[in-house]
Scaffold this motif. Sequence first.
Motif, PDB file in Angstrom:
ATOM      1  N   LEU A  28       0.821  -1.208   0.000  1.00 46.58           N
ATOM      2  CA  LEU A  28       0.000   0.000   0.000  1.00 46.58           C
ATOM      3  C   LEU A  28       0.856   1.260   0.000  1.00 46.58           C
ATOM      4  N   THR A  29       1.894   1.281   0.837  1.00 45.61           N
ATOM      5  CA  THR A  29       2.732   2.480   0.942  1.00 45.61           C
ATOM      6  C   THR A  29       3.425   2.831  -0.364  1.00 45.61           C
ATOM      7  N   PRO A  30       4.125   1.876  -1.035  1.00 48.12           N
ATOM      8  CA  PRO A  30       4.741   2.238  -2.320  1.00 48.12           C
ATOM      9  C   PRO A  30       3.724   2.549  -3.410  1.00 48.12           C
ATOM     10  N   SER A  31       2.503   1.986  -3.321  1.00 49.75           N
ATOM     11  CA  SER A  31       1.470   2.295  -4.311  1.00 49.75           C
ATOM     12  C   SER A  31       1.012   3.739  -4.185  1.00 49.75           C
ATOM     13  N   ILE A  32       0.803   4.186  -2.948  1.00 54.75           N
ATOM     14  CA  ILE A  32       0.406   5.576  -2.723  1.00 54.75           C
ATOM     15  C   ILE A  32       1.533   6.515  -3.146  1.00 54.75           C
ATOM     16  N   ALA A  33       2.768   6.119  -2.847  1.00 51.94           N
ATOM     17  CA  ALA A  33       3.914   6.943  -3.249  1.00 51.94           C
ATOM     18  C   ALA A  33       3.968   7.089  -4.763  1.00 51.94           C
ATOM     19  N   CYS A  34       3.631   6.023  -5.493  1.00 49.23           N
ATOM     20  CA  CYS A  34       3.642   6.089  -6.955  1.00 49.23           C
ATOM     21  C   CYS A  34       2.557   7.023  -7.473  1.00 49.23           C
ATOM     22  N   VAL A  35       1.371   6.963  -6.863  1.00 54.16           N
ATOM     23  CA  VAL A  35       0.286   7.852  -7.262  1.00 54.16           C
ATOM     24  C   VAL A  35       0.726   9.309  -7.147  1.00 54.16           C
ATOM     25  N   LYS A  36       1.513   9.622  -6.133  1.00 56.75           N
ATOM     26  CA  LYS A  36       1.942  11.003  -5.875  1.00 56.75           C
ATOM     27  C   LYS A  36       3.190  11.401  -6.657  1.00 56.75           C
TER      28      LYS A  36
END
Length: 306
Positions: A59-67
């Motif tokens: 979840l954390t790297p996925s959110i980082a990618c979105v941003k």
Amino acid sequence: MPGTNWKLWISLLIAFVLIYAQITQGKPSEEFLALKTLLGTDQADKPGPQLGCIVEHCLTPSIACVKDTNCRESLTCAKNCLEGWDNDTTKEKLHIQNCTNICAFSYADEVYEKLMACYTNYACISFPPIPSMCRADARTKPMRQLTITNLAEKSWWVVKGLNQVYDCYPCQTIHFEQINSSFWDYVPQYQVYLRNGSLELITQHLPIGKQPPNANNITFVYHDVGLKHSETWWLLDEADDKSWVAMYYCGSTLQWHYEGALVLADNRTLSTVAYQKIAAVYKSILGYDFSEFCETDTSENCPNRL
């Protein structure tokens, strides 16, 4: 970077958006739950992103990618490449892979690499399989007994290559250096094309663990743009004066398998007689026609070897 079909990447981008919406709104939406059911762990036998796995582990790297602009651009660029998946009839989807490689080299950053590393480590994404076409195994007999120490004697130019995706980059050199009794440092250097048409020099440092004594192959694992690769190299023959080495390799990343071959030389070019000998090696051991190999750019415009 091996590809998958474009619909799966669209699903992955949608998954990012829904995950981001879940976090910012504090609760999962109906669309999020529906997509989790569709792409979650209960659908793990299907290629593509497994949303349940992503939520649980990445979840954390996925959110980082979105941003992250570069991470989003890399995925969007790859999606555009992969729209031509069904029309690419080349061996190992060469056009698609070249296109997605350009995307990764142009945009991939640390955020993207952490994202792909997480997805592959936890099997949160899978690719449509490409079966192994490897022509070598434990029974393969080289022309002479060679080991990794034969490669460590010098830096090498790559003057010919078999795999049209990975072996034909301009200005390729490789170098092996023994760090200690247990590890070697494998250093490939080559130029890659970016989306703007320019070339960029890439240098990697890939650790290789201790190899069995007197083995004529080299087996190692490395990460490239977040994807885990496993490879085995067979050292087939070398020149009497040690001016060249002929090698062959097979590898895999997730469900993709690939093969290739490199002709290594201590100078930028080899003689016609040398190439005739090398062609005979590949023909007799693996059945390859040497005309299938590409000739790489080793001109004076290339940087000096490491």
